[in-house]
Design an enzyme around this catalytic site. Structure first.
Site, PDB file in Angstrom:
ATOM      1  CG  ASP A  11      -0.324   0.171   2.530  1.00  0.00           C
ATOM      2  OD1 ASP A  11       0.928   0.247   2.590  1.00  0.00           O
ATOM      3  OD2 ASP A  11      -1.051   0.253   3.535  1.00  0.00           O
ATOM      4  CG  HIS A  12      -0.671   4.734   1.665  1.00  0.00           C
ATOM      5  ND1 HIS A  12      -1.715   3.833   1.776  1.00  0.00           N
ATOM      6  CD2 HIS A  12      -0.626   5.388   2.856  1.00  0.00           C
ATOM      7  CE1 HIS A  12      -2.264   3.946   2.965  1.00  0.00           C
ATOM      8  NE2 HIS A  12      -1.614   4.873   3.651  1.00  0.00           N
ATOM      9  CB  CYS A  68       0.863  -2.597   4.586  1.00  0.00           C
ATOM     10  SG  CYS A  68       0.576  -3.607   6.045  1.00  0.00           S
ATOM     11  N   GLY A  69       2.250  -0.615   6.224  1.00  0.00           N
ATOM     12  CA  GLY A  69       2.893   0.148   7.293  1.00  0.00           C
ATOM     13  C   GLY A  69       3.412  -0.731   8.411  1.00  0.00           C
ATOM     14  CB  THR A  70       1.770  -2.609  11.067  1.00  0.00           C
ATOM     15  OG1 THR A  70       0.632  -3.143  10.367  1.00  0.00           O
ATOM     16  CG2 THR A  70       1.416  -1.300  11.735  1.00  0.00           C
ATOM     17  N   GLY A  71       2.760  -4.127   8.337  1.00  0.00           N
ATOM     18  CA  GLY A  71       2.828  -5.475   7.788  1.00  0.00           C
ATOM     19  C   GLY A  71       1.596  -6.302   8.115  1.00  0.00           C
ATOM     20  N   GLY A  73      -1.859  -5.670   8.095  1.00  0.00           N
ATOM     21  CA  GLY A  73      -3.033  -5.690   7.222  1.00  0.00           C
ATOM     22  C   GLY A  73      -2.805  -6.502   5.963  1.00  0.00           C
ATOM     23  CG  HIS A 101      11.142 -23.961  11.381  1.00  0.00           C
ATOM     24  ND1 HIS A 101      11.221 -23.797  12.746  1.00  0.00           N
ATOM     25  CD2 HIS A 101      12.324 -24.518  11.000  1.00  0.00           C
ATOM     26  CE1 HIS A 101      12.407 -24.238  13.179  1.00  0.00           C
ATOM     27  NE2 HIS A 101      13.100 -24.671  12.137  1.00  0.00           N
ATOM     28  CG  ASN A 102       6.709 -20.855   9.467  1.00  0.00           C
ATOM     29  OD1 ASN A 102       7.470 -19.965   9.839  1.00  0.00           O
ATOM     30  ND2 ASN A 102       6.107 -21.652  10.334  1.00  0.00           N
ATOM     31  NE  ARG A 112       3.169   4.727   7.477  1.00  0.00           N
ATOM     32  CZ  ARG A 112       1.868   4.986   7.375  1.00  0.00           C
ATOM     33  NH1 ARG A 112       1.013   4.410   8.197  1.00  0.00           N
ATOM     34  NH2 ARG A 112       1.426   5.808   6.439  1.00  0.00           N
ATOM     35  NE  ARG A 135      11.039 -29.975  14.261  1.00  0.00           N
ATOM     36  CZ  ARG A 135      12.197 -29.543  13.749  1.00  0.00           C
ATOM     37  NH1 ARG A 135      12.830 -30.261  12.832  1.00  0.00           N
ATOM     38  NH2 ARG A 135      12.727 -28.396  14.141  1.00  0.00           N
ATOM     39  CG  HIS A 136       9.400 -27.761  10.022  1.00  0.00           C
ATOM     40  ND1 HIS A 136       9.198 -27.208  11.267  1.00  0.00           N
ATOM     41  CD2 HIS A 136      10.734 -28.011   9.921  1.00  0.00           C
ATOM     42  CE1 HIS A 136      10.357 -27.108  11.887  1.00  0.00           C
ATOM     43  NE2 HIS A 136      11.310 -27.588  11.096  1.00  0.00           N
ATOM     44  NE  ARG A 139       5.654 -29.379  14.377  1.00  0.00           N
ATOM     45  CZ  ARG A 139       6.884 -29.354  14.885  1.00  0.00           C
ATOM     46  NH1 ARG A 139       7.754 -28.438  14.489  1.00  0.00           N
ATOM     47  NH2 ARG A 139       7.255 -30.253  15.775  1.00  0.00           N
TER      48      ARG A 139
END
Ligand code: RB5
Length: 145
Positions: A11-12, A68-71, A73, A101-102, A112, A135-136, A139
């Protein structure tokens, strides 16, 4: 060898870092497809997150980077897609574990709240790290609802 394509979305608030990510990708020999946004004008992160996620789910490429700003959203939006495992990362150790792992297929960063050097290391680490499996996988298989 064909260049690997990375899909980009922001985003912006994530736009300035996304532009830097493009330079880092080009320097590492990657191609990219930018799903926007294309300025710092206020906009809504789901628009760009869904476009990136749809392209990955359609098999156009396998890996994305979203900001995004915080990540939060853009990460929440991406993870509503069955074919996406996106991981919010702010230091390279987390980016490495997100792959190991993921088996994350999208790196998300908080535009930000991350220093430029940390962001660059997150990108490099995420792209260079392999999934460990084992094992991952059990999960990961249990995540879908
Ligand atoms: C935009 O102001 C901001 O809310 C957005 O970038 C993101 O941080 C949301 O999670």
């Amino acid at each position: 060898m064909e260049k690997k394509i990375i899909g980009l979305a922001s985003d912006h608030a994530g736009y300035p870092l996304k532009e830097q990510v493009k330079e880092w990708l080009a320097a590492k020999g990657y191609d990219y497809i930018d799903f926007g946004t294309n300025s710092t004008d206020s906009c809504d992160y789901p628009t760009f997150a869904h476009a990136l996620a749809n392209a990955i789910e359609n098999g156009e490429f396998t890996t994305g980077i979203a900001i995004c700003g915080t990540g939060n959203g853009i990460n929440m939006t991406l993870n509503h897609h069955k074919g996406i495992r996106s991981a919010l990362c702010w230091q390279p150790e987390i980016a490495a574990l997100a792959r190991q792992h993921n088996n994350a297929n999208v790196l998300v960063m908080p535009g930000r709240f991350i220093e430029t050097e940390a962001a660059k290391e997150c990108v490099t680490t995420f792209l260079d790290t392999e999934y460990e499996g084992g094992r991952h996988q059990r999960r990961i298989d249990a995540i879908p609802v």
